[in-house]
Design an enzyme around this catalytic site. Structure first.
Site, PDB file in Angstrom:
ATOM      1  N   TYR A 186      -6.098  10.930   3.819  1.00  0.00           N
ATOM      2  CA  TYR A 186      -4.702  11.183   3.318  1.00  0.00           C
ATOM      3  C   TYR A 186      -4.752  11.957   2.067  1.00  0.00           C
ATOM      4  O   TYR A 186      -5.609  12.491   1.451  1.00  0.00           O
ATOM      5  CB  TYR A 186      -3.987  10.074   3.069  1.00  0.00           C
ATOM      6  CG  TYR A 186      -3.774   9.189   4.765  1.00  0.00           C
ATOM      7  CD1 TYR A 186      -3.459   9.759   5.764  1.00  0.00           C
ATOM      8  CD2 TYR A 186      -4.624   8.013   4.997  1.00  0.00           C
ATOM      9  CE1 TYR A 186      -3.345   9.622   7.043  1.00  0.00           C
ATOM     10  CE2 TYR A 186      -4.680   7.451   6.214  1.00  0.00           C
ATOM     11  CZ  TYR A 186      -3.890   8.191   7.177  1.00  0.00           C
ATOM     12  OH  TYR A 186      -3.935   7.645   8.449  1.00  0.00           O
ATOM     13  N   GLN A 217       0.769  -1.253   0.050  1.00  0.00           N
ATOM     14  CA  GLN A 217       0.144  -0.095   0.146  1.00  0.00           C
ATOM     15  C   GLN A 217       0.804   1.133  -0.004  1.00  0.00           C
ATOM     16  O   GLN A 217       1.692   1.265   0.864  1.00  0.00           O
ATOM     17  CB  GLN A 217      -0.948   0.024   1.082  1.00  0.00           C
ATOM     18  CG  GLN A 217      -1.915   1.212   1.116  1.00  0.00           C
ATOM     19  CD  GLN A 217      -2.827   1.390   2.226  1.00  0.00           C
ATOM     20  OE1 GLN A 217      -2.231   2.074   3.286  1.00  0.00           O
ATOM     21  NE2 GLN A 217      -4.113   1.453   2.040  1.00  0.00           N
ATOM     22  N   ARG A 228      -7.487   2.269  -2.979  1.00  0.00           N
ATOM     23  CA  ARG A 228      -8.392   2.183  -1.928  1.00  0.00           C
ATOM     24  C   ARG A 228      -9.061   3.705  -1.720  1.00  0.00           C
ATOM     25  O   ARG A 228      -8.311   4.742  -1.760  1.00  0.00           O
ATOM     26  CB  ARG A 228      -7.696   1.990  -0.484  1.00  0.00           C
ATOM     27  CG  ARG A 228      -8.586   1.753   0.687  1.00  0.00           C
ATOM     28  CD  ARG A 228      -7.753   1.064   1.736  1.00  0.00           C
ATOM     29  NE  ARG A 228      -8.854   0.232   2.642  1.00  0.00           N
ATOM     30  CZ  ARG A 228      -8.664  -0.046   3.697  1.00  0.00           C
ATOM     31  NH1 ARG A 228      -8.059   0.560   4.830  1.00  0.00           N
ATOM     32  NH2 ARG A 228      -9.358  -0.830   4.554  1.00  0.00           N
ATOM     33  N   GLY A 242      -9.830  -6.712   9.048  1.00  0.00           N
ATOM     34  CA  GLY A 242      -8.862  -6.118   9.739  1.00  0.00           C
ATOM     35  C   GLY A 242      -8.312  -6.596  11.088  1.00  0.00           C
ATOM     36  O   GLY A 242      -7.306  -7.436  10.923  1.00  0.00           O
ATOM     37  N   ARG A 243      -8.871  -6.032  12.177  1.00  0.00           N
ATOM     38  CA  ARG A 243      -8.631  -6.496  13.542  1.00  0.00           C
ATOM     39  C   ARG A 243      -8.544  -7.976  13.713  1.00  0.00           C
ATOM     40  O   ARG A 243      -7.783  -8.532  14.204  1.00  0.00           O
ATOM     41  CB  ARG A 243      -9.611  -5.746  14.586  1.00  0.00           C
ATOM     42  CG  ARG A 243      -9.214  -4.203  14.640  1.00  0.00           C
ATOM     43  CD  ARG A 243      -8.008  -3.672  15.192  1.00  0.00           C
ATOM     44  NE  ARG A 243      -7.678  -2.269  15.141  1.00  0.00           N
ATOM     45  CZ  ARG A 243      -8.408  -1.484  16.125  1.00  0.00           C
ATOM     46  NH1 ARG A 243      -8.942  -1.923  17.136  1.00  0.00           N
ATOM     47  NH2 ARG A 243      -8.011  -0.267  15.848  1.00  0.00           N
TER      48      ARG A 243
END
Length: 368
Positions: free
Chosen positions: A189, A103, A237, A326-327
């Protein structure tokens, strides 16, 4: 449900890669790069290799140039040492029969002068992300959070230089052994700071109209295609509704449907949607997801607190092809096996998510 019938365990073709299942390990910052130099290390290689049974791994956000760094101890992909460090990681993943994309990350305004050699962060516009904290190492080396610094606006010449940095980072990713790259254009971002209307107050060719606000996304995407030599090695993404880090769009459905249409024309391999996943977050309507599917002919990945059952439903309904967990991947290196068997999941230790050593990174137990 047998593995033959289970939609999570059907193979999927992603460009030249055949994925053995539909389970993605999405990018997650862990802040464990070696110092000095923010270099990927053997501990990180072990961490990713442990999780190689995912259909696809997407690395933690990896800054493309020193001005793109926004958090302490996060890895880069520009120095020879960083490239060699990532090569250890990709070799370990491939030896474990896995597949991994890098990424590519530029945080823009979500940084602090202490991380940038005293320089101000950069953004589409000189707007501070008020109330947004970034992770830094204090003078004593202890971690802490500080208000993101006031940014300066990128000039046209600056923008072209950043696009070139993305192109070079894509080449570095292949040199480091990655199977492809994902552009981080989400979560507030830099790319997101151009896309979303409330963060972009430019009056030149990169601001104002939707066409102009999507220009930087399009130029960076093309640079990544050129850098890898193959649109099938490029993913993007996006986060249409997250409003993270102060990025808000006045009309997100119109904005992101048009972005998806343009990315489809560019021929990228996938769009990876980061859904809002905090308490009371706005739900992404199924109709919106179905329209994205109609406009984008490539692979659609979704991530955001999916359970195995929600993931299976998404794939069966046809608006998702792959699902990111994810987690659960933080605490369950053998997550695909657990999902296949319906086994209990380990819970992640929140105190060890960012920074530290092996504890909370590579010492979670497997079913075996």
């Amino acid at each position: 449900m047998s593995q033959i019938q289970d939609p999570l365990f059907q193979p999927w073709q992603l460009g030249s890669l055949t994925l053995p299942n539909r389970i993605v390990m999405p990018p997650m910052t862990r802040s464990r790069a070696s110092q000095p130099g923010d270099v990927p290390n053997p501990l990180m290689a072990e961490y990713y290799a442990q999780r190689a049974s995912a259909g696809l791994i997407i690395s933690e956000g990896t800054w493309i140039a020193p001005m793109g760094k926004g958090y302490a101890w996060t890895p880069g992909l520009c120095s020879p040492e960083q490239i060699a460090g990532w090569r250890q990681v990709t070799d370990a993943v491939h030896q474990a029969d896995g597949r991994i994309f890098a990424q590519l990350w530029h945080v823009g305004r979500l940084s602090h002068t202490s991380l940038l050699g005293g320089q101000s962060p950069v953004s589409s516009s000189p707007i501070q992300a008020e109330g947004v904290k970034v992770f830094v190492a204090g003078d004593d080396g202890a971690p802490g959070f500080v208000q993101a610094s006031m940014p300066r606006a990128l000039s046209i010449e600056d923008i072209q230089a950043v696009v070139a940095e993305y192109r070079l980072a894509a080449r570095h990713a292949l040199e480091a052994g990655f199977d492809g790259v994902e552009l981080h254009a989400a979560n507030g971002y830099l790319v997101n700071q151009f896309i979303d209307s409330h963060a972009n107050q430019r009056t030149d060719a990169y601001g104002g109209s939707l066409e102009n606000r999507l220009r930087f996304l399009g130029e960076v995407t093309q640079a990544l295609i050129e850098g890898t030599g193959d649109a099938g090695r490029v993913g993007i993404r996006l986060a249409p509704l997250t409003t993270l880090n102060g990025c808000v769009d006045a009309d997100p459905e119109t904005t992101y449907l048009e972005a998806a249409r343009q990315l489809g024309i560019a021929g990228v391999a996938y769009i990876h949607i980061a859904e809002a996943d905090w308490e009371d977050a706005p739900l992404m309507p199924t109709a919106f997801k179905q329209r994205l599917r109609q406009l984008f002919p490539g692979t659609m990945i979704y991530a955001g607190q999916y359970t195995a059952e929600r993931a299976r439903t998404a794939i069966e309904e046809g608006w998702a092809d792959l699902i990111g967990f994810g987690r659960p991947f933080v605490a369950n290196p053998d997550l695909p096996a657990r999902l296949r068997q319906g086994a209990p999941l380990n819970q992640p230790d929140r105190e060890t998510l960012f920074g530290g050593g092996a504890h909370g990174l590579t010492d979670y137990p497997t079913l075996d």
